[in-house]
Every structure is written in C-alpha cells, then in structure tokens.
Write an enzyme that holds these catalytic residues in place. Structure first.
Site, PDB file in Angstrom:
ATOM      1  N   THR A  19      -0.005  -1.093  -0.083  1.00 15.48           N
ATOM      2  CA  THR A  19       0.461   0.383  -0.317  1.00 15.48           C
ATOM      3  C   THR A  19       0.891   1.380   0.004  1.00 15.48           C
ATOM      4  O   THR A  19       0.146   2.495  -0.509  1.00 15.48           O
ATOM      5  CB  THR A  19      -1.254  -0.287   1.011  1.00 15.48           C
ATOM      6  OG1 THR A  19      -1.510  -0.821   1.416  1.00 15.48           O
ATOM      7  CG2 THR A  19      -1.427   1.290   1.300  1.00 15.48           C
ATOM      8  N   SER A  64       2.308  -7.965  -0.778  1.00 11.27           N
ATOM      9  CA  SER A  64       2.666  -8.910  -0.196  1.00 11.27           C
ATOM     10  C   SER A  64       2.375 -10.158   0.765  1.00 11.27           C
ATOM     11  O   SER A  64       2.428 -11.070   0.511  1.00 11.27           O
ATOM     12  CB  SER A  64       3.156  -8.831   1.655  1.00 11.27           C
ATOM     13  OG  SER A  64       2.437  -8.163   2.338  1.00 11.27           O
ATOM     14  N   SER A  65       0.730 -10.484  -0.428  1.00  9.48           N
ATOM     15  CA  SER A  65       0.067 -11.167   0.629  1.00  9.48           C
ATOM     16  C   SER A  65       0.423 -12.274  -1.056  1.00  9.48           C
ATOM     17  O   SER A  65       0.651 -13.406  -0.877  1.00  9.48           O
ATOM     18  CB  SER A  65      -1.161 -11.342   0.003  1.00  9.48           C
ATOM     19  OG  SER A  65      -1.452 -10.554   0.743  1.00  9.48           O
ATOM     20  N   THR A  95       2.150  -4.774   4.774  1.00  8.38           N
ATOM     21  CA  THR A  95       1.863  -4.907   6.107  1.00  8.38           C
ATOM     22  C   THR A  95       1.525  -6.703   5.381  1.00  8.38           C
ATOM     23  O   THR A  95       1.705  -6.905   7.464  1.00  8.38           O
ATOM     24  CB  THR A  95       0.892  -4.612   6.728  1.00  8.38           C
ATOM     25  OG1 THR A  95      -0.010  -4.328   6.135  1.00  8.38           O
ATOM     26  CG2 THR A  95       1.788  -2.779   6.410  1.00  8.38           C
ATOM     27  N   ASP A  96       0.934  -7.100   5.420  1.00 10.37           N
ATOM     28  CA  ASP A  96       0.154  -8.684   5.191  1.00 10.37           C
ATOM     29  C   ASP A  96       1.075  -9.520   6.263  1.00 10.37           C
ATOM     30  O   ASP A  96       1.104 -10.168   6.599  1.00 10.37           O
ATOM     31  CB  ASP A  96      -0.256  -8.689   4.530  1.00 10.37           C
ATOM     32  CG  ASP A  96      -2.119  -8.524   4.123  1.00 10.37           C
ATOM     33  OD1 ASP A  96      -2.068  -7.546   4.901  1.00 10.37           O
ATOM     34  OD2 ASP A  96      -2.215  -8.390   3.153  1.00 10.37           O
ATOM     35  N   THR A 282       2.480 -21.806  21.063  1.00  7.78           N
ATOM     36  CA  THR A 282       1.800 -21.175  21.755  1.00  7.78           C
ATOM     37  C   THR A 282       0.701 -20.501  21.029  1.00  7.78           C
ATOM     38  O   THR A 282       0.741 -19.406  19.921  1.00  7.78           O
ATOM     39  CB  THR A 282       1.767 -20.430  23.551  1.00  7.78           C
ATOM     40  OG1 THR A 282       0.681 -20.500  23.494  1.00  7.78           O
ATOM     41  CG2 THR A 282       2.782 -19.027  23.281  1.00  7.78           C
ATOM     42  N   GLN A 283      -0.526 -20.271  20.939  1.00 13.50           N
ATOM     43  CA  GLN A 283      -1.512 -19.793  20.035  1.00 13.50           C
ATOM     44  C   GLN A 283      -1.857 -18.328  20.912  1.00 13.50           C
ATOM     45  O   GLN A 283      -1.867 -17.406  20.622  1.00 13.50           O
ATOM     46  CB  GLN A 283      -3.283 -20.174  20.175  1.00 13.50           C
ATOM     47  CG  GLN A 283      -3.008 -21.761  19.090  1.00 13.50           C
ATOM     48  CD  GLN A 283      -3.892 -22.092  18.795  1.00 13.50           C
ATOM     49  OE1 GLN A 283      -5.859 -22.215  19.759  1.00 13.50           O
ATOM     50  NE2 GLN A 283      -4.425 -23.300  18.799  1.00 13.50           N
TER      51      GLN A 283
HETATM   52  N1  ASP Z   1      -2.269  -6.246   0.801  1.00 16.26           N
HETATM   53  C1  ASP Z   1      -1.510  -5.027   1.258  1.00 16.26           C
HETATM   54  C2  ASP Z   1      -0.105  -5.927   1.130  1.00 16.26           C
HETATM   55  O1  ASP Z   1       0.742  -6.694   2.327  1.00 16.26           O
HETATM   56  C3  ASP Z   1      -1.703  -4.466   2.518  1.00 16.26           C
HETATM   57  C4  ASP Z   1      -0.512  -3.662   2.755  1.00 16.26           C
HETATM   58  O2  ASP Z   1       0.547  -3.281   2.148  1.00 16.26           O
HETATM   59  O3  ASP Z   1      -0.775  -3.039   4.390  1.00 16.26           O
HETATM   60  O4  ASP Z   1       0.977  -5.663   0.357  1.00 16.26           O
END
Ligand code: ASP
Length: 366
Positions: A19, A64-65, A95-96, A282-283
């Site tokens: 993002t 990043s997913s 962030t993912d 651990t969870q």
């Molecule tokens: N789906 C985005 C990614 O992880 C979300 C983000 O950038 O925070 O690439």
C-alpha cells in the site's frame, strides 16, 4: 550503485510493493503503484536529509500476500550486492506478510552489521492522513543514525507507528488501525516521539567474529498445524502424512498444552520417529511454551515435541525453513530451534554455521 556524495550516510531504499507505494489516480479513484524514481515528488523531505538516499524498486511491485520465499531471496541478493556500498537499507513492503519477511531476512542475513529496516503503511503515501510518510521518513532516519561511527540498529527491524521493533518478534495484529504490529514478547528497540529514543540494551549486540554472509536456501516442506477443540484424527493424520514433510509448527494452547487423546500423542510420536521436527508454539500472543507445567504439555515433551519458547509463529516457521534448507540433521534442527540465531527467542544467542558441518553446527557468539 554507490551514492555517498551528500552526507555522512548512504541508504538504499528498496520498494517491493504494498500500500505505501501507491497513489490515488485522480480520475478513476483507483490505487496505483507509482514510479519510485519520483519518490521526492511525494516525499519532498527526502531531499533535505543530510544523507543520500538511492531507490530501487521491484517491477512489478508485489502485494505482500503474494510473497514467496524466492522473493526473500531477491531481497537478500539486493542487500548482498550492495552491502558494502551503503550504510543501511530500508525495505518498503506490504503489511500483510511483513512479519514473515522480517523473520526470514533476520536468518538469511547472517552477521549483519548494518540496519535493514522494513516499513510500510496502512494508507497509501499519496493520500491525505497517510501513515506512510512518517513511517518512511523515520525509517530512513533510523537507518542513517550512527553512534561512534557505527550504525545504531545493526539488525533486521520493523518501523511502524512510532515504534521500532525487532523484525522477528512481531506479528500483524490490526487490519484497520495505524498500529498494525505488536511485539508482545520483546520491548521496542526505539520509541519515536519528538525524539528517537533508542533502547540500547534491547538492540542486538553482536561480536562480529564473522563477515556478512547471505543465505538463500529455504525448505518449504513445513506446515503450521493449529489445534482447536474438535480437530479430528483424520485432519491431523492427513497433515502429518504429507509426502516430503520435514517440519511442523504445532500451535497449542496456553503454555504449550494439547489434548491428551492417545491417538494424537501416538500420531505425533510416529511423525517424530520418521524424522519430522515438531515445534510447539503457543496460540497466545504473549508468554512462552513451558511444556512441564501441565500434564497436557508434558505428554508432548515426552513424545519428542520441542519447545518453541516465546517465538512467534512467523519466526518459528521461517527458522524451520532456514534450518531445513541447510540440510541440517534432525539433531541440528532441534539444537537450532532451541537457540536464538537472531534474537528471535529469549535464549542464548548462537551463530549458525551451515558450512561447519555436524561437529560444529553452532558457534557461541557470546
Ligand atoms: N495487501 C497489502 C500488502 O500486504 C496491504 C498493505 O500493504 O498493507 O501488500
């Protein structure tokens, strides 16, 4: 790719995707990645730093997913190729899966003596109220910060919303708010307000016996097996019967407890006998695995499940990939999982030396 003309430090800014690197198309309203060569247009502050920033970007950029271990290899290669030309590195990343990337890089960049700071944002950099600008500017500043001529934070860390955290200690905990990450089992390396306040006791202290060494080998024959009340024998058997399976992160309850059913313990024991490493994580977000506290944990220990201590799942799975990727023997993997390679668990820090062979798999660093 050297750039050292302006100030005391030279920083390589690597945009992988996510993002943060997007701007709103004024006509369509859609978010689109922008060309990072023009970063100064969006973040003019960069031009007034007293250090030089060179940018490089992944084409195409990666949500990043979609990150795969080979992309971690690409990041390691960029850092390695430019290691001696720059004082620090900032990676912009979605962030993912940031927690997985930060953990993986902490193992893959052995004997790191320069900052590698990963950051991103919840809102694109070209949007009003973006958190991207502050995250980027501060990450760059921290990457350039030195004390007595040495970098302040010579490790893989993540900067997000006023906190610098050890990269292999974080998890993404919020999909909505700006404070997307937490590091529940390790204090921040720095807190940022009017001043950047480093906690020098928290920052990894290494005795640099060895030179920087990039690693690329990861074995993805691993699974995360999360327990829940009612999980069936069939499910567990199916996962543990996966061909080529070498390692399991077993996500258990509380201090590392699991159901005491005979079939379950027997099935785990059989997998371990076949050479599959099973690590107990651990969870719970905070705290650590202590398998000797309850009978429900003790049974796991007796059958050969090893403790992941206070590791995050992200650090444990990437560490397992790393150790297995270096063809460690079962004994070496077990040893490696018990010790801290890059500050990922609260345990004595050890150096991993795949080339040393079985006799000296680990060298105590201090
Ligand atoms: N789906 C985005 C990614 O992880 C979300 C983000 O950038 O925070 O690439």
């Amino acid at each position: 790719m050297k750039g050292d003309t302006k100030g005391h430090s030279t920083i390589l800014l690597i945009y992988t995707g996510g993002t943060i690197g997007m701007v709103e198309n004024k006509e369509t309203g859609a978010l689109e990645p922008f060309d990072f060569k023009h970063i100064a247009k969006h973040v003019p502050e960069i031009a007034s730093f007293d250090f030089e920033v060179t940018t490089i970007q992944f084409i195409p950029s990666i949500d990043s997913s979609n990150i795969e271990p080979n992309v971690w290899g690409d990041m390691v290669r960029i850092i390695s190729d430019n290691y001696y030309d720059y004082d620090g590195f900032v990676i912009l990343h979605g962030t993912d899966t940031m927690a997985f990337t930060a953990s993986a890089l902490s193992f893959m960049l052995q004997n790191l003596s320069k900052p590698v700071i990963i950051t991103g944002s919840q809102l694109p950099i070209g949007m009003f109220r973006t958190d991207g600008k502050e995250n980027l500017i501060t990450a760059l500043q921290i990457a350039a910060d030195k004390k007595d001529g040495k970098p302040m934070v010579p490790e893989v860390s993540v900067y997000f919303q006023n906190k610098l955290m050890r990269g292999n200690r974080i998890s993404k905990i919020n999909a909505e708010n700006f404070n997307a990450f937490s590091s529940p089992n390790y204090p921040p390396l720095a807190k940022v307000g009017i001043h950047i306040r480093y906690d020098e006791n928290a920052i990894l202290k290494r005795e640099f016996s060895g030179h920087f060494k990039p690693h690329y080998l990861l074995d993805t024959n691993v699974v995360i097996l999360k327990l829940f009340p009612g999980i069936s024998e069939e499910t567990i058997d199916a996962m543990l019967s996966i061909k080529q399976l070498k390692g399991v992160i077993l996500e258990t309850y509380g201090t590392g407890n699991a159901m005491q059913k005979e079939w379950f313990i027997r099935r785990l024991g059989k997998a371990i006998e076949q050479g599959i490493v099973i690590v107990n994580i651990t969870q719970c977000q905070t705290g650590k695995v202590e398998m000797d506290v309850y009978e429900t944990g003790r049974r796991l220990m007796e059958v050969g499940v090893i403790s992941g201590l206070d590791s995050t799942t992200e650090a444990a799975i990437t560490k397992l990939m790393f150790l297995l990727g270096h063809n460690c023997t079962y004994k070496q993997v077990v040893e490696g999982m018990k010790h801290s390679l890059a500050g990922e668990i609260t345990s004595a820090l050890r150096e991993f030396n795949p080339e040393e062979g079985e006799a000296l798999p680990f060298l105590v660093r201090y």
